[in-house]
Enzyme design. Structure first.
Site, PDB file in Angstrom:
ATOM      1  N   ARG A 106       0.841  -1.206   0.000  1.00  0.00           N
ATOM      2  CA  ARG A 106       0.000   0.000   0.000  1.00  0.00           C
ATOM      3  C   ARG A 106       0.875   1.255   0.000  1.00  0.00           C
ATOM      4  NH1 ARG A 106      -2.324  -3.828   3.524  1.00  0.00           N
ATOM      5  NH2 ARG A 106      -4.447  -4.412   2.961  1.00  0.00           N
ATOM      6  N   ASP A 117      -9.222  -4.910   8.622  1.00  0.00           N
ATOM      7  CA  ASP A 117      -8.279  -5.943   9.076  1.00  0.00           C
ATOM      8  C   ASP A 117      -8.805  -6.609  10.354  1.00  0.00           C
ATOM      9  OD1 ASP A 117      -5.492  -4.500   7.654  1.00  0.00           O
ATOM     10  OD2 ASP A 117      -7.273  -3.328   8.112  1.00  0.00           O
ATOM     11  N   ARG A 162     -11.309  -9.056   9.458  1.00  0.00           N
ATOM     12  CA  ARG A 162     -10.652 -10.264   8.931  1.00  0.00           C
ATOM     13  C   ARG A 162     -10.166 -11.140  10.077  1.00  0.00           C
ATOM     14  NH1 ARG A 162      -7.621  -6.757   4.218  1.00  0.00           N
ATOM     15  NH2 ARG A 162      -9.129  -7.165   2.565  1.00  0.00           N
ATOM     16  N   HIS A 206      -2.627   0.272   8.532  1.00  0.00           N
ATOM     17  CA  HIS A 206      -3.418  -0.621   7.679  1.00  0.00           C
ATOM     18  C   HIS A 206      -2.448  -1.039   6.572  1.00  0.00           C
ATOM     19  CE1 HIS A 206      -6.336  -2.280   4.960  1.00  0.00           C
ATOM     20  NE2 HIS A 206      -6.107  -1.355   4.055  1.00  0.00           N
TER      21      HIS A 206
HETATM   22  P1  NAD Z   1     -10.425   1.931  -8.982  1.00  0.00           P
HETATM   23  O1  NAD Z   1      -9.307   2.171  -9.915  1.00  0.00           O
HETATM   24  O2  NAD Z   1     -11.442   0.898  -9.308  1.00  0.00           O
HETATM   25  O3  NAD Z   1     -11.216   3.309  -8.743  1.00  0.00           O
HETATM   26  C1  NAD Z   1     -10.602   4.525  -8.493  1.00  0.00           C
HETATM   27  C2  NAD Z   1     -11.553   5.612  -8.975  1.00  0.00           C
HETATM   28  O4  NAD Z   1     -11.007   6.874  -8.603  1.00  0.00           O
HETATM   29  C3  NAD Z   1     -11.741   5.636 -10.505  1.00  0.00           C
HETATM   30  O5  NAD Z   1     -13.119   5.588 -10.827  1.00  0.00           O
HETATM   31  C4  NAD Z   1     -11.113   6.967 -10.926  1.00  0.00           C
HETATM   32  O6  NAD Z   1     -11.744   7.556 -12.039  1.00  0.00           O
HETATM   33  C5  NAD Z   1     -11.299   7.781  -9.650  1.00  0.00           C
HETATM   34  N1  NAD Z   1     -10.408   8.923  -9.553  1.00  0.00           N
HETATM   35  C6  NAD Z   1      -9.080   8.988  -9.835  1.00  0.00           C
HETATM   36  N2  NAD Z   1      -8.618  10.239  -9.621  1.00  0.00           N
HETATM   37  C7  NAD Z   1      -9.680  10.991  -9.187  1.00  0.00           C
HETATM   38  C8  NAD Z   1      -9.843  12.332  -8.802  1.00  0.00           C
HETATM   39  N3  NAD Z   1      -8.816  13.198  -8.810  1.00  0.00           N
HETATM   40  N4  NAD Z   1     -11.071  12.741  -8.421  1.00  0.00           N
HETATM   41  C9  NAD Z   1     -12.111  11.889  -8.405  1.00  0.00           C
HETATM   42  N5  NAD Z   1     -12.019  10.587  -8.772  1.00  0.00           N
HETATM   43  C10 NAD Z   1     -10.816  10.142  -9.151  1.00  0.00           C
HETATM   44  O7  NAD Z   1      -9.745   1.624  -7.557  1.00  0.00           O
HETATM   45  P2  NAD Z   1     -10.451   0.902  -6.316  1.00  0.00           P
HETATM   46  O8  NAD Z   1     -10.221  -0.556  -6.381  1.00  0.00           O
HETATM   47  O9  NAD Z   1     -11.842   1.439  -6.191  1.00  0.00           O
HETATM   48  O10 NAD Z   1      -9.539   1.457  -5.108  1.00  0.00           O
HETATM   49  C11 NAD Z   1      -9.624   2.812  -4.721  1.00  0.00           C
HETATM   50  C12 NAD Z   1      -8.694   3.072  -3.548  1.00  0.00           C
HETATM   51  O11 NAD Z   1      -9.183   2.391  -2.394  1.00  0.00           O
HETATM   52  C13 NAD Z   1      -7.252   2.576  -3.753  1.00  0.00           C
HETATM   53  O12 NAD Z   1      -6.351   3.526  -3.227  1.00  0.00           O
HETATM   54  C14 NAD Z   1      -7.204   1.308  -2.936  1.00  0.00           C
HETATM   55  O13 NAD Z   1      -5.910   0.965  -2.528  1.00  0.00           O
HETATM   56  C15 NAD Z   1      -8.099   1.715  -1.785  1.00  0.00           C
HETATM   57  N6  NAD Z   1      -8.597   0.606  -0.947  1.00  0.00           N
HETATM   58  C16 NAD Z   1      -8.577   0.839   0.383  1.00  0.00           C
HETATM   59  C17 NAD Z   1      -9.001  -0.160   1.256  1.00  0.00           C
HETATM   60  C18 NAD Z   1      -8.910   0.081   2.734  1.00  0.00           C
HETATM   61  O14 NAD Z   1      -9.102  -0.832   3.534  1.00  0.00           O
HETATM   62  N7  NAD Z   1      -8.628   1.313   3.156  1.00  0.00           N
HETATM   63  C19 NAD Z   1      -9.480  -1.380   0.747  1.00  0.00           C
HETATM   64  C20 NAD Z   1      -9.516  -1.548  -0.634  1.00  0.00           C
HETATM   65  C21 NAD Z   1      -9.056  -0.549  -1.483  1.00  0.00           C
END
Ligand code: NAD
Length: 320
Positions: A90, A150, A153, A177
């Site tokens: 991450r 987590d 999980r 995380h």
């Molecule tokens: P994804 O690529 O499917 O979606 C990301 C979205 O963000 C896209 O639709 C894109 O168009 C949009 N985007 C990009 N730049 C932007 C901006 N400046 N303004 C508005 N929208 C914008 O990715 P995902 O699988 O949905 O993951 C998103 C994030 O969530 C990642 O950073 C991932 O690591 C994180 N995530 C966090 C957890 C957690 O537990 N915190 C769990 C899973 C994923």
């Protein structure tokens, strides 16, 4: 403008943002949900698809919007950004996602937003800290989803191992995380019964090797899922739904959200996940729970890694 706790926005409508929106629809927590994405058509498509389910779900409005719609929201969830590739940590997402976050915060803070900012994009602890610093909001209003996922999980795996409902398992994952997170075994219990006492009553054994195996499974869970299906989103959607519920219903519930520490655990100038009380004002209180010496050392080491990552990204952002 006053805060409408029944109005929320999700910024970033990819796998995670769309799944959170679906969870919000199922929960019926909000009367208006606004979806914002850099790709406007993606937000529109998700809003249309989700709205088709409303007659069988909740009475609410789901629309694609702009940052102007964020004003007045009680909750804004940020999920915009890139996701990990298989084998990527991450923390390796930091440069790309910090720049995206900075642009989003610029939009939000230039509107009248007085609600809670919930960061989900990774690396979530570093981005939570940056969000608080860049927005100037009080720390109560800026939280990260942290290790709520987590922790779920760990509860699920322990529940399976011990043959008990995972909702009766109380155990926390704290710290980053990410790879340096740790399990607080010293306080783990099943409905108030000490873990080892419960094992005896249930006719199960849980030795240090078993605990280490379960911890490693939790720690490697995202990577294991990403290797198989490319992304994780249902678990985080359930975790964010739970955090949102605590806020909207002012539950004062204990959750290991990511929060900016101001001296708790002897730490400051970083965000980390530790158990905290969450309610309608966001972060109500960080709980300094007892830790064993090993856990304390692991928390300090996790904190050190977060501080290094924050220092690095802060100087990169300043130079950009
Ligand atoms: P994804 O690529 O499917 O979606 C990301 C979205 O963000 C896209 O639709 C894109 O168009 C949009 N985007 C990009 N730049 C932007 C901006 N400046 N303004 C508005 N929208 C914008 O990715 P995902 O699988 O949905 O993951 C998103 C994030 O969530 C990642 O950073 C991932 O690591 C994180 N995530 C966090 C957890 C957690 O537990 N915190 C769990 C899973 C994923």
């Amino acid at each position: 403008m006053s805060v409408n706790y029944r109005k929320a926005a999700v910024i970033g409508c990819g796998f995670v943002g769309a799944s959170i929106a679906f969870r919000f629809l199922q929960q019926g927590l909000f009367s208006h949900l606004v979806l914002v994405d850099a790709n406007r058509e993606k937000a529109e498509g998700e809003a249309m698809d989700l709205s088709d389910g409303l007659p069988y779900g909740a009475s609410m409005e789901i629309t694609a919007g702009t940052y102007n719609d964020v004003a007045g929201c009680g909750l804004v969830v940020v999920t915009a950004g890139v996701n990990q590739k298989p084998g990527e940590t991450r923390l390796e997402l930091i440069g790309r996602n910090a720049a995206i976050l900075k642009s989003i915060l610029h939009e939000i803070t230039s509107r009248k937003f007085e609600g809670i900012l919930l960061i989900v994009s990774n690396p979530v602890d570093v981005l939570t800290y940056l969000s608080k610093e860049l927005s100037g909001y009080p720390r109560e209003r800026v939280i990260g989803s942290g290790t709520v996922l987590d922790t779920a999980r760990l509860k699920q795996l322990l529940g399976e191992e011990l043959g008990v409902d995972s909702r009766n398992v109380h155990a926390f994952i704290v710290g980053e995380h990410g790879d340096s997170e740790l399990a607080v075994w010293s306080g783990a219990n099943v409905s108030g019964l000490d873990l080892q006492d419960f094992c005896r009553l249930r006719g199960k054994a849980l030795n240090p090797q078993d605990m280490d195996r379960l911890y490693r499974e939790v720690q490697g869970s995202a990577d294991a899922i990403i290797r198989r299906k490319g992304a994780t989103y249902y678990g985080i959607a359930m975790a964010v739904g739970r955090i949102a519920e605590c806020i909207v219903k002012d539950e004062h519930a204990v959750l290991p959200v990511s929060a900016v520490l101001e001296g708790e655990y002897g730490l400051e100038k970083l965000a980390l996940s530790v158990p905290a009380i969450v309610g309608k004002n966001g972060l109500e209180k960080i709980l300094e729970i007892p830790l064993s010496q090993t856990e304390r050392t692991a928390l300090d080491s996790s904190a050190q890694q977060m501080q290094q990552a924050i220092q690095q990204v802060s100087s990169d952002l300043a130079q950009a």
